[in-house]
Design a protein around this motif. Sequence first.
Motif, mmCIF file in Angstrom:
data_model
loop_
_atom_site.group_PDB
_atom_site.id
_atom_site.type_symbol
_atom_site.label_atom_id
_atom_site.label_comp_id
_atom_site.label_asym_id
_atom_site.label_seq_id
_atom_site.Cartn_x
_atom_site.Cartn_y
_atom_site.Cartn_z
ATOM 1 N N ILE A 89 -8.017 7.844 -0.904
ATOM 2 C CA ILE A 89 -8.472 8.960 -0.075
ATOM 3 C C ILE A 89 -9.586 9.705 -0.813
ATOM 4 O O ILE A 89 -9.359 10.242 -1.888
ATOM 5 N N SER A 90 -10.765 9.733 -0.217
ATOM 6 C CA SER A 90 -11.908 10.362 -0.886
ATOM 7 C C SER A 90 -12.027 11.847 -0.583
ATOM 8 O O SER A 90 -12.624 12.589 -1.357
ATOM 9 N N GLU A 91 -11.455 12.295 0.538
ATOM 10 C CA GLU A 91 -11.583 13.693 0.920
ATOM 11 C C GLU A 91 -10.365 14.110 1.743
ATOM 12 O O GLU A 91 -9.854 13.333 2.548
ATOM 13 N N ILE A 92 -9.920 15.358 1.530
ATOM 14 C CA ILE A 92 -8.829 15.899 2.334
ATOM 15 C C ILE A 92 -9.220 17.269 2.879
ATOM 16 O O ILE A 92 -10.063 17.958 2.325
ATOM 17 N N LYS A 93 -8.576 17.619 3.971
ATOM 18 C CA LYS A 93 -8.773 18.920 4.611
ATOM 19 C C LYS A 93 -7.579 19.795 4.233
ATOM 20 O O LYS A 93 -6.425 19.415 4.433
ATOM 21 N N ILE A 94 -7.862 20.970 3.662
ATOM 22 C CA ILE A 94 -6.828 21.903 3.222
ATOM 23 C C ILE A 94 -6.955 23.198 4.006
ATOM 24 O O ILE A 94 -8.051 23.751 4.135
ATOM 25 N N GLU A 95 -5.836 23.694 4.502
ATOM 26 C CA GLU A 95 -5.826 24.956 5.229
ATOM 27 C C GLU A 95 -5.086 26.009 4.420
ATOM 28 O O GLU A 95 -3.954 25.783 3.986
ATOM 29 N N ASN A 96 -5.733 27.160 4.231
ATOM 30 C CA ASN A 96 -5.116 28.278 3.533
ATOM 31 C C ASN A 96 -3.955 28.795 4.368
ATOM 32 O O ASN A 96 -4.102 29.057 5.563
ATOM 33 N N ASN A 97 -2.786 28.949 3.741
ATOM 34 C CA ASN A 97 -1.578 29.366 4.460
ATOM 35 C C ASN A 97 -1.696 30.760 5.075
ATOM 36 O O ASN A 97 -1.132 31.014 6.132
ATOM 37 N N LYS A 98 -2.422 31.639 4.427
ATOM 38 C CA LYS A 98 -2.507 33.030 4.892
ATOM 39 C C LYS A 98 -3.681 33.251 5.829
ATOM 40 O O LYS A 98 -3.527 33.791 6.917
ATOM 41 N N THR A 99 -4.877 32.828 5.411
ATOM 42 C CA THR A 99 -6.084 33.119 6.189
ATOM 43 C C THR A 99 -6.385 32.053 7.237
ATOM 44 O O THR A 99 -7.224 32.271 8.104
ATOM 45 N N LYS A 100 -5.739 30.895 7.111
ATOM 46 C CA LYS A 100 -5.976 29.736 7.997
ATOM 47 C C LYS A 100 -7.383 29.161 7.824
ATOM 48 O O LYS A 100 -7.829 28.328 8.603
ATOM 49 N N GLU A 101 -8.082 29.629 6.797
ATOM 50 C CA GLU A 101 -9.405 29.100 6.479
ATOM 51 C C GLU A 101 -9.257 27.628 6.061
ATOM 52 O O GLU A 101 -8.337 27.260 5.336
ATOM 53 N N VAL A 102 -10.180 26.799 6.528
ATOM 54 C CA VAL A 102 -10.145 25.370 6.241
ATOM 55 C C VAL A 102 -11.234 25.025 5.234
ATOM 56 O O VAL A 102 -12.352 25.540 5.329
ATOM 57 N N LYS A 103 -10.891 24.176 4.276
ATOM 58 C CA LYS A 103 -11.901 23.676 3.343
ATOM 59 C C LYS A 103 -11.631 22.201 3.116
ATOM 60 O O LYS A 103 -10.547 21.686 3.402
ATOM 61 N N TYR A 104 -12.634 21.525 2.595
ATOM 62 C CA TYR A 104 -12.511 20.106 2.289
ATOM 63 C C TYR A 104 -12.606 19.917 0.785
ATOM 64 O O TYR A 104 -13.427 20.545 0.124
ATOM 65 N N MET A 105 -11.740 19.074 0.263
ATOM 66 C CA MET A 105 -11.749 18.756 -1.167
ATOM 67 C C MET A 105 -12.038 17.273 -1.323
ATOM 68 O O MET A 105 -11.516 16.451 -0.568
ATOM 69 N N LYS A 106 -12.840 16.950 -2.322
ATOM 70 C CA LYS A 106 -13.151 15.554 -2.620
ATOM 71 C C LYS A 106 -12.346 15.088 -3.823
ATOM 72 O O LYS A 106 -12.110 15.852 -4.756
ATOM 73 N N SER A 107 -11.969 13.833 -3.800
ATOM 74 C CA SER A 107 -11.259 13.229 -4.925
ATOM 75 C C SER A 107 -12.175 13.202 -6.142
ATOM 76 O O SER A 107 -13.371 12.922 -6.028
ATOM 77 N N CYS A 108 -11.608 13.522 -7.293
ATOM 78 C CA CYS A 108 -12.389 13.506 -8.536
ATOM 79 C C CYS A 108 -12.311 12.115 -9.181
ATOM 80 O O CYS A 108 -11.589 11.234 -8.714
ATOM 81 N N VAL A 109 -13.025 11.944 -10.252
ATOM 82 C CA VAL A 109 -12.955 10.722 -11.046
ATOM 83 C C VAL A 109 -11.778 10.875 -12.010
ATOM 84 O O VAL A 109 -11.606 11.926 -12.635
ATOM 85 N N LEU A 110 -10.963 9.852 -12.122
ATOM 86 C CA LEU A 110 -9.834 9.892 -13.043
ATOM 87 C C LEU A 110 -10.218 9.170 -14.324
ATOM 88 O O LEU A 110 -10.411 7.961 -14.332
#
Length: 143
Positions: free
Chosen positions: A65-86
């Motif tokens: 998975i290269s990217e996920i969508k995360i929703e803030n529990n309080k504000t419901k703001e959505v952001k996208y996170m990219k997978s890092c290099v391990l």
Amino acid sequence: MPRYIVQLVMEALNKHKKAVNGSKILIIGVAYKPNVGDPRESPALKIIPLLEELNGEVEFYDPYISEIKIENNKTKEVKYMKSCVLDEEKVRNADCVLIITDHDNIDYEMIFKNSKLIVDTRNALRKRGIKVDDRVTILGVSK
């Protein structure tokens, strides 16, 4: 269960005189099950916002998975996170490595050798024959 996992991370960090606030937390695996590229219903999608609410600096690595969508529990703001290099440096720089999904194609030996602290929710290390030490907290295993 996500809140319990966050509690385990907090306790592990506290044993080393650290708080989640300001700690670098590297999540290994965000898929809902091993060896698939589907994050739907993954506990990671709930754990990440909880750690971020505590001001943890969260990154993730997932080979599927290269990217996920995360929703803030309080504000419901959505952001996208990219997978890092391990790599060894990424693991060494993390205050805590949190194993959520135990994909087969991850180098757990490298993670174990280079981690300051590991919370293993899948018993991934022992399943692969790694003899764990006191840096490792395993879900459901008391010390």
